[in-house]
Enzyme design. Structure first.
Site, mmCIF file in Angstrom:
data_model
loop_
_atom_site.group_PDB
_atom_site.id
_atom_site.type_symbol
_atom_site.label_atom_id
_atom_site.label_comp_id
_atom_site.label_asym_id
_atom_site.label_seq_id
_atom_site.Cartn_x
_atom_site.Cartn_y
_atom_site.Cartn_z
ATOM 1 N N GLY A 114 0.617 -1.381 -0.180
ATOM 2 C CA GLY A 114 -0.061 -0.096 -0.197
ATOM 3 C C GLY A 114 0.736 1.250 -0.126
ATOM 4 N N ASN A 133 1.283 3.200 -2.696
ATOM 5 C CA ASN A 133 0.540 4.115 -3.287
ATOM 6 C C ASN A 133 -0.604 4.605 -2.575
ATOM 7 O OD1 ASN A 133 1.577 4.762 -6.253
ATOM 8 N ND2 ASN A 133 1.830 2.477 -6.141
ATOM 9 N N ARG A 177 -15.722 -15.834 -9.058
ATOM 10 C CA ARG A 177 -15.282 -14.256 -9.418
ATOM 11 C C ARG A 177 -16.371 -13.295 -9.138
ATOM 12 N NH1 ARG A 177 -10.681 -12.621 -11.369
ATOM 13 N NH2 ARG A 177 -9.716 -14.422 -11.955
ATOM 14 N N MET A 227 -4.496 -6.959 -7.099
ATOM 15 C CA MET A 227 -3.927 -8.052 -7.795
ATOM 16 C C MET A 227 -5.044 -9.035 -8.271
ATOM 17 S SD MET A 227 -1.084 -6.761 -8.121
ATOM 18 C CE MET A 227 -0.017 -8.365 -8.965
ATOM 19 N N HIS A 239 -0.185 1.798 -13.243
ATOM 20 C CA HIS A 239 0.531 0.745 -13.717
ATOM 21 C C HIS A 239 1.905 1.033 -13.894
ATOM 22 C CE1 HIS A 239 1.002 -2.990 -16.172
ATOM 23 N NE2 HIS A 239 1.808 -2.233 -17.002
ATOM 24 N N ASP A 241 -4.959 -3.228 -18.636
ATOM 25 C CA ASP A 241 -4.004 -2.407 -18.646
ATOM 26 C C ASP A 241 -4.071 -1.654 -20.328
ATOM 27 O OD1 ASP A 241 -2.700 -3.116 -16.371
ATOM 28 O OD2 ASP A 241 -1.562 -4.687 -17.311
ATOM 29 N N VAL A 264 8.919 6.209 -7.076
ATOM 30 C CA VAL A 264 8.995 7.642 -6.503
ATOM 31 C C VAL A 264 8.133 8.356 -7.401
ATOM 32 C CG1 VAL A 264 10.528 9.501 -6.693
ATOM 33 C CG2 VAL A 264 11.085 7.329 -5.598
HETATM 34 C C1 GRF Z 1 2.878 -0.526 -7.623
HETATM 35 O O1 GRF Z 1 4.322 -0.824 -8.387
HETATM 36 C C2 GRF Z 1 1.879 -0.551 -8.752
HETATM 37 O O2 GRF Z 1 2.034 0.354 -9.874
HETATM 38 C C3 GRF Z 1 1.425 -2.016 -9.121
HETATM 39 O O3 GRF Z 1 1.704 -2.698 -7.985
HETATM 40 C C4 GRF Z 1 2.718 -1.921 -7.084
HETATM 41 C C5 GRF Z 1 1.851 -2.046 -5.830
HETATM 42 O O4 GRF Z 1 2.750 -1.387 -4.733
HETATM 43 N N1 GRF Z 1 0.148 -1.851 -9.903
HETATM 44 P P1 GRF Z 1 2.151 -0.507 -3.460
HETATM 45 O O5 GRF Z 1 1.329 -1.554 -2.829
HETATM 46 O O6 GRF Z 1 1.347 0.572 -3.890
HETATM 47 O O7 GRF Z 1 3.324 -0.292 -2.602
#
Ligand code: GRF
Length: 205
Positions: free
Chosen positions: A15, A17, A68, A93, A112, A148, A175
């Site tokens: 997490g 992001n 699903r 995921m 992505h 995607d 980053v």
């Molecule tokens: C990130 O690289 C995002 O782009 C990809 O999965 C990763 C997730 O990382 N879809 P986080 O859980 O946000 O640290």
């Protein structure tokens, strides 16, 4: 006081992001408020981080549902119950069915870790190193049924250096992910960026 757009973040893992979106949304003038963090994995590290930040969390464990569709119906119900207007996928995921994607079309975005349309799917940093590209990066896009492949809202590039391995490249891209995802959500939440006729269009003025 302006009304902020009620936003959910869907995660499966650490997490980071999500944390960058929570940080941005802590500013009073940010156009989205994070009303819910939902994980399909009970052990996702991001859940504890969200709880520490005082955000409502929900676990909808895909393993607890027969298929699903049932899993997605439970997620959809949780989102509707929380009054969610925008969904941000952030390291979520599970592949989503066309039913779920259509329900949230124009209101669901994803980050992505590649410059789309290059390197769809997983292991994007390995794909980039194997292709020998000299720039790599990340993309925020509207989610459409094809994986995607949605209209692009924002992108950022990083250099690929000789000697880079997947971890070094992933860290450099991350980053930029943390920089552009909050910007893109702000654009969507404020109505500046919207999905129209299969394109991302930007309102000016
Ligand atoms: C990130 O690289 C995002 O782009 C990809 O999965 C990763 C997730 O990382 N879809 P986080 O859980 O946000 O640290």
């Amino acid at each position: 006081m302006s009304v902020r757009t009620r936003t959910a973040i869907l995660i499966s893992g650490r997490g980071s992001n999500m944390a960058s979106l929570l940080g941005a949304a802590s500013a009073p003038d940010y156009p989205a408020e994070i009303s819910l963090v939902l994980s399909n994995r009970p052990d996702a590290g991001g859940i504890a981080r969200a709880q520490d930040a005082g955000i409502a969390t929900r676990i909808v464990d895909h393993k607890a549902y027969p298929d699903r569709e049932a899993f997605e119906q439970a997620m959809d119900a949780a989102l509707v119950e929380a009054g969610i207007e925008i969904v941000c996928l952030a390291g979520f995921m599970r592949v989503l069915t066309p039913w779920f994607v259509r329900r949230w079309e124009g209101r669901m975005i994803n980050i992505h870790p590649s410059i789309l349309p290059l390197f769809r799917g997983t292991q994007t940093h390995r794909q980039a190193l194997e292709a020998g590209v000299r720039v790599h990066g990340c993309t925020v896009h509207f989610v459409v049924p094809e994986l995607d492949a949605g209209p692009i809202i924002a992108q950022a590039c990083v250099p690929v250096y000789p000697g880079d391995d997947e971890a070094a490249l992933a860290a450099r891209v991350l980053v930029e992910e943390h920089r552009i995802y909050p910007q893109a959500l702000a654009e969507v939440a404020s109505g500046q960026a919207l999905l129209r006729d299969g394109r991302c269009v930007f309102r000016t003025g």
